[in-house]
Design a protein around this motif. Sequence first.
Motif, short mmCIF file in Angstrom:
data_model
loop_
_atom_site.label_atom_id
_atom_site.label_comp_id
_atom_site.label_asym_id
_atom_site.label_seq_id
_atom_site.Cartn_x
_atom_site.Cartn_y
_atom_site.Cartn_z
N GLY A 27 -0.04 8.33 -2.39
CA GLY A 27 1.27 7.43 -2.90
C GLY A 27 1.02 8.89 -4.13
N GLY A 28 0.42 9.25 -3.88
CA GLY A 28 -0.04 11.08 -5.20
C GLY A 28 -0.16 10.48 -6.18
N THR A 29 1.23 10.52 -7.28
CA THR A 29 0.64 10.30 -9.18
C THR A 29 1.87 8.82 -8.88
OG1 THR A 29 2.96 11.83 -8.90
CG2 THR A 29 0.56 12.92 -9.41
N ASP A 63 -7.92 7.89 2.90
CA ASP A 63 -7.18 8.73 3.44
C ASP A 63 -5.75 8.10 4.69
OD1 ASP A 63 -8.74 9.96 5.32
OD2 ASP A 63 -8.92 12.04 4.61
N THR A 64 -5.15 9.07 5.54
CA THR A 64 -5.69 8.01 7.02
C THR A 64 -6.23 7.77 7.70
OG1 THR A 64 -4.41 10.30 7.77
CG2 THR A 64 -2.66 8.27 6.34
N ILE A 65 -7.40 8.38 7.86
CA ILE A 65 -8.42 8.22 8.54
C ILE A 65 -9.64 7.24 8.43
CG2 ILE A 65 -10.49 9.67 9.98
CD1 ILE A 65 -7.87 11.42 10.48
N HIS A 99 5.09 7.95 2.29
CA HIS A 99 6.44 8.67 2.24
C HIS A 99 5.75 10.04 1.90
CE1 HIS A 99 9.04 6.02 0.16
NE2 HIS A 99 8.66 5.10 1.48
N GLY A 100 6.08 11.47 2.84
CA GLY A 100 6.02 12.59 2.11
C GLY A 100 4.51 13.02 2.95
N VAL A 101 4.02 12.10 4.09
CA VAL A 101 2.19 12.08 4.42
C VAL A 101 2.23 12.29 5.93
CG1 VAL A 101 0.52 10.94 4.56
CG2 VAL A 101 1.86 10.20 2.15
N GLU A 161 4.00 14.63 6.82
CA GLU A 161 4.61 15.72 7.51
C GLU A 161 3.15 16.63 7.52
OE1 GLU A 161 5.88 14.05 5.41
OE2 GLU A 161 7.95 14.76 4.81
N VAL A 162 1.94 16.49 6.46
CA VAL A 162 0.50 17.02 5.87
C VAL A 162 -0.78 16.78 6.48
CG1 VAL A 162 1.35 17.84 4.08
CG2 VAL A 162 0.35 15.94 4.05
N VAL A 163 -0.45 15.18 7.66
CA VAL A 163 -1.67 14.43 7.94
C VAL A 163 -2.41 15.85 9.53
CG1 VAL A 163 -1.56 12.09 6.89
CG2 VAL A 163 -0.70 12.46 9.22
N ASP A 164 -2.78 15.75 9.51
CA ASP A 164 -3.62 16.30 10.61
C ASP A 164 -2.88 15.27 11.62
OD1 ASP A 164 -5.50 17.67 9.46
OD2 ASP A 164 -6.95 17.08 9.18
N VAL A 204 0.95 -0.95 0.34
CA VAL A 204 -0.40 0.05 0.18
C VAL A 204 0.72 1.41 0.25
CG1 VAL A 204 -1.46 1.22 0.96
CG2 VAL A 204 -2.17 -1.52 0.97
N ASP A 205 0.58 1.92 -0.83
CA ASP A 205 1.14 3.31 -0.86
C ASP A 205 0.49 3.90 -0.75
OD1 ASP A 205 2.83 5.30 -1.65
OD2 ASP A 205 3.19 5.16 -3.64
N LEU A 206 0.44 5.00 0.61
CA LEU A 206 -1.04 6.16 1.46
C LEU A 206 -0.45 7.43 1.02
CD1 LEU A 206 -2.95 6.14 3.22
CD2 LEU A 206 -1.51 5.47 5.45
#
Length: 256
Positions: A49-51, A97-99, A116-118, A120-123, A45-47
């Motif tokens: 994962g963007g593009t 999303d993560t929720i 990756h890179g996540v 940083e931005v999740v609540d 799973v790429d959580l």
Amino acid sequence: MVHQPRPGGPQRSVAHGIARNAVLWERVRDLLGSADEGSGPRQVVDLGGGTGGLAVRAAELGHHVTVIDPNPDALASMHRRADENNVADRVVGVQGDTIDLGDHVAPGSVDVMLCHGVLEVVDDPGQALEAIGDALRSDGVLSVVVAGRYAAVLGRALAGHLAAARTLLEAPTGDAQARSPRRYTRGEILDLLATHGFTAESVHGLRVFADLVPSSVVDTEPGAQTALVELERAVAQIPELTAVAGQLMVVSRRRN
Ligand SMILES: C[S@@+](CC[C@H](N)C(=O)[O-])C[C@H]1O[C@@H](n2cnc3c(N)ncnc32)[C@H](O)[C@@H]1O
């Protein structure tokens, strides 16, 4: 040829972009292995994962990949990329999303989670890690990549933004006042993982030098791209240097 620049970020050439990501991809490839070898196709799973840059590469190794991302445009690009690379049958995109991770992934079903890179931005990064822990098999592996805080401090200072460098130096992780994505020190990301039930197995610093070297050097100096990748590879596990890496990659497992 240049990539689209990040707002406010420097323009980087394609050759420079490849060098920036080379060690990350090598690490992910080592982590997944090829589906032809040993353990066969794995559930990845790429959580966030963007593009799908990483997801498509994982699928090219023969694994089954689910990309979960809240952004429908990113998922559309991911599907196009999977089609173009003939791996659409092994890549699934899910808007989520993560929720609501548990609504999309059965508990204990994931062999490898890429995040990756996540964080940083999740609540709530802690909630994200708890949800990831539920989704992983008991022997599953989590790969987290986060932005390094001290690299950003260094970058701002070198650009002459001294007050901003000082603010970032002192901003605790997740400080809403910082009004920018969260960044982590090595200690902060390791503590966060440990608090939510993960034992770190390796820490690699990514982009230790690659974000400091201008594209003009990579593009015009003979052999510079190769030399930069070799340098990044050589320093990725030196703690004194990974402390100022642009990104930290931590591979960990759930404590059972
Ligand atoms: C910086 S990008 C990283 C993309 C990709 N993982 C990579 O490393 O290149 C952050 C991604 O996280 C996604 N995202 C934002 N909030 C999220 C959330 N709550 N749960 C999962 N993904 C989220 C964004 O849509 C975006 O695709």
